[in-house]
Design a protein around this motif. Structure first.
Motif, short mmCIF file in Angstrom:
data_model
loop_
_atom_site.label_atom_id
_atom_site.label_comp_id
_atom_site.label_asym_id
_atom_site.label_seq_id
_atom_site.Cartn_x
_atom_site.Cartn_y
_atom_site.Cartn_z
N GLN A 134 49.57 45.61 40.97
CA GLN A 134 48.52 44.88 40.13
C GLN A 134 48.95 43.21 39.66
N HIS A 163 48.78 51.69 48.21
CA HIS A 163 48.26 51.98 46.90
C HIS A 163 48.25 53.55 46.81
N TYR A 218 51.94 51.68 40.05
CA TYR A 218 50.82 50.96 40.49
C TYR A 218 50.83 49.67 39.94
N ASP A 219 50.89 49.49 38.62
CA ASP A 219 50.58 48.44 37.95
C ASP A 219 51.88 47.50 38.29
#
Length: 548
Positions: free
Chosen positions: A209, A188, A204-205
């Motif tokens: 996510q 992350h 990151y998304d």
């Protein structure tokens, strides 16, 4: 002397003349040339903007200048050696990884095959730690991270290659999660760092996510992104945090090293002595045989008069930056006390030196002494005493129990000193008994505490006449001490005229603001009068009861 050639030409010429093995590699050619010895020393050196005339400035202004010591740095041999090793790792790591080449495509193919086969990044009997990776282990407060950050500062954070439509990230500096939360927390951190560097990126998304991504899947995504953006050097800081991993620090380290091995990305691990256990025996053996090994950073040790050490040179330079009005030369006694209280830890020595100056300005002595240094260490650095004692005794087992030997933030010390300085300027300390407003102010304060007007006026006059050097702060303490003395009470009626009898504790309970109520209860409860006043809500701050 300025070069008239464009930077690209300078770099290409440098590579052709000195580093021909990197010629034609666009990733290396996009980097600035390695720094010369002079430019490296200049980049690592940081001194305050100092002038002896500043010693005549106000106390507040000098406190601000003392704060500039928190970034003080004198480059030493270990600092320059580290920077040279990092430069070599970065350039060597780009060999065979140029975009649109078979080597670059092979890395993507390897990641894809692992994904199809459901394999993880794990070392096998035939795999080993990449030879261009290493670890920087040593005491906290010796400038490890600071040196790395200053070396990184000479590199562009991101380089855009229009011919490939790719962004190159020369160095990626991340910290291990504080809880050592397996490889997932580190993944992350890497994705978030890349999102900060690449314009419009949202990795990151994309990878972390969407649904409940497993650690192995997440790590493959991280590897793909790192290879896409041509990360040249991965710096993993605070490695000792992996000791807190529930998954097991060795498992986490194996996954990370194996992923970097597949990506052919060199890694620099930074950590305290506690990190040595996390890295594992195999990694340390590989590091020693790689040629990129960096010796552990230990504390500095004093030398002799005929052969001064790096500690002596460092302290001599640091000692020049005195903002006290009466500076003193560094003598053997001061040097011995500085070492004894810091044990050669650079960060601790700087902050001890700064805190001692702040104390000297605060108490008005305006000079540094061995006794002052010892007092400051004893009073303001108490949390560090066990760690410094472990260093003094060479107790490595005990020392490894401490994650960090760095002292409290220097700014915290200076802010506390500034608050004391401001308080000393207030009427509580500046108004003396000889001042005509002393007795009225003291009387008003006593009345606010519940003392009757007549008694407060009399007591204030008595304090002023018997303590000519007292200020309001000490005056209120002397008055409170006089009030706390038990006073015999003459009873009336059946007990007989003039006969002394004991007064019941609850005699004054019907007068809640009468200070005598607190005195009576304090004696009955066997506690101090101040404690009882606080319990009754009758002990406000001096600033609230004295008319300032």
């Amino acid at each position: 002397m300025k070069h008239e050639l464009p930077p690209q030409t300078i770099t290409a010429h440098y590579l052709e003349q000195r580093l021909p093995q990197f010629k034609g590699n666009p990733l290396v050619e996009a980097l600035p040339p390695p720094m010369t010895d002079e430019s490296l020393l200049e980049a690592l050196t940081l001194m305050p903007d100092y002038d002896p005339g500043q010693r005549q400035w106000s106390a507040s202004e000098r406190m601000m200048m003392i704060g500039t010591l928190q970034n003080f740095m004198v480059p030493m041999l270990k600092h320059t050696e580290l920077c040279r090793a990092l430069d070599s790792m970065l350039r060597t790591g780009y060999v065979g990884r140029a975009p649109k080449t078979p080597g670059h495509a092979a890395i993507f193919q390897s990641i894809y095959q692992k994904q199809m086969a459901g394999q993880t990044f794990a070392q096998t009997a035939n795999s080993r730690t990449p030879q261009i990776s290493t670890a920087l282990i040593g005491l906290s407060g010796m400038g490890k991270t600071t040196t790395v950050q200053r070396w990184c500062a000479h590199l562009p954070k991101v380089i855009f290659h229009p011919e490939y439509n790719l962004y190159q990230i020369p160095v990626l500096h991340v910290e291990m999660p504080s809880d050592g939360s397996s490889i997932k927390g580190l993944a992350h951190g890497i994705l978030q760092k890349i999102d900060e560097l690449i314009p419009g990126a949202n990795y990151y998304d994309m990878y972390a996510q969407r649904g409940r991504t497993g650690a192995d899947t997440l790590m493959r995504g991280v590897a793909r992104v790192m290879n896409l953006h041509l990360v040249g050097l991965l710096i993993c800081d605070e490695v000792q945090n992996l000791a807190n991993s529930k998954k097991g620090s060795q498992t986490v380290m194996t996954e990370l090293v194996s992923a970097a091995n597949d990506l052919k990305v060199p890694i620099l691990f930074i950590g305290t002595n506690k990190a040595a256990k996390v890295l594992g025996t195999d990694f340390r053996q590989s590091r020693r045989s790689s040629g990129q090994g960096i010796a552990p950073w230990d504390r500095l040790l004093p030398g002799t008069a005929s052969a001064p050490s790096e500690w002596d040179v460092f302290l001599e330079i640091l000692w020049q930056f005195q903002w006290v009005r009466n500076p003193v030369a560094l003598d053997p006694l001061l040097s011995r006390y500085m070492f004894d209280c810091s044990q050669g830890v650079i960060d601790l020595a700087i902050k001890l030196f700064a805190a001692a100056q702040a104390r000297a300005i605060l108490d008005g002595t305006e000079t540094l002494t061995a006794e002052l240094i010892l007092d400051v260490y004893g009073e303001e650095f108490q949390l560090l005493h066990p760690m410094v004692a472990a260093l003094r005794d060479d107790n490595l087992e005990l020392l490894n129990q401490f994650d960090d030997i760095a002292p409290l933030n220097l700014q915290q010390h200076l802010e506390a000193a500034q608050r004391k300085l401001n308080l000393l300027k207030s009427p509580l300390f500046s108004v003396k008994a000889s001042d005509e407003t002393f007795a009225p102010r003291l009387s008003a304060g006593l009345q606010a505490m519940g003392v009757g007007e007549e008694e407060a006026t009399s007591l204030a006059g008595e304090v002023a006449s018997t303590n000519p050097d007292a200020n309001l702060a000490t005056g209120i303490k002397r008055a409170a001490a006089a009030l706390s003395k038990p006073q015999p009470v003459k009873a009336r009626g059946k007990a007989g005229k003039g006969k002394v009898v004991e007064v019941p504790v609850n005699k004054f309970d019907e007068r809640p603001n009468d200070y005598r109520r607190a005195i009576a209860h304090a004696q009955a409860n066997n506690v101090t009068v101040l404690r009882q006043l606080k319990d009754f809500g009758m002990a406000p701050r001096l600033e609230d009861v004295i008319d300032l």
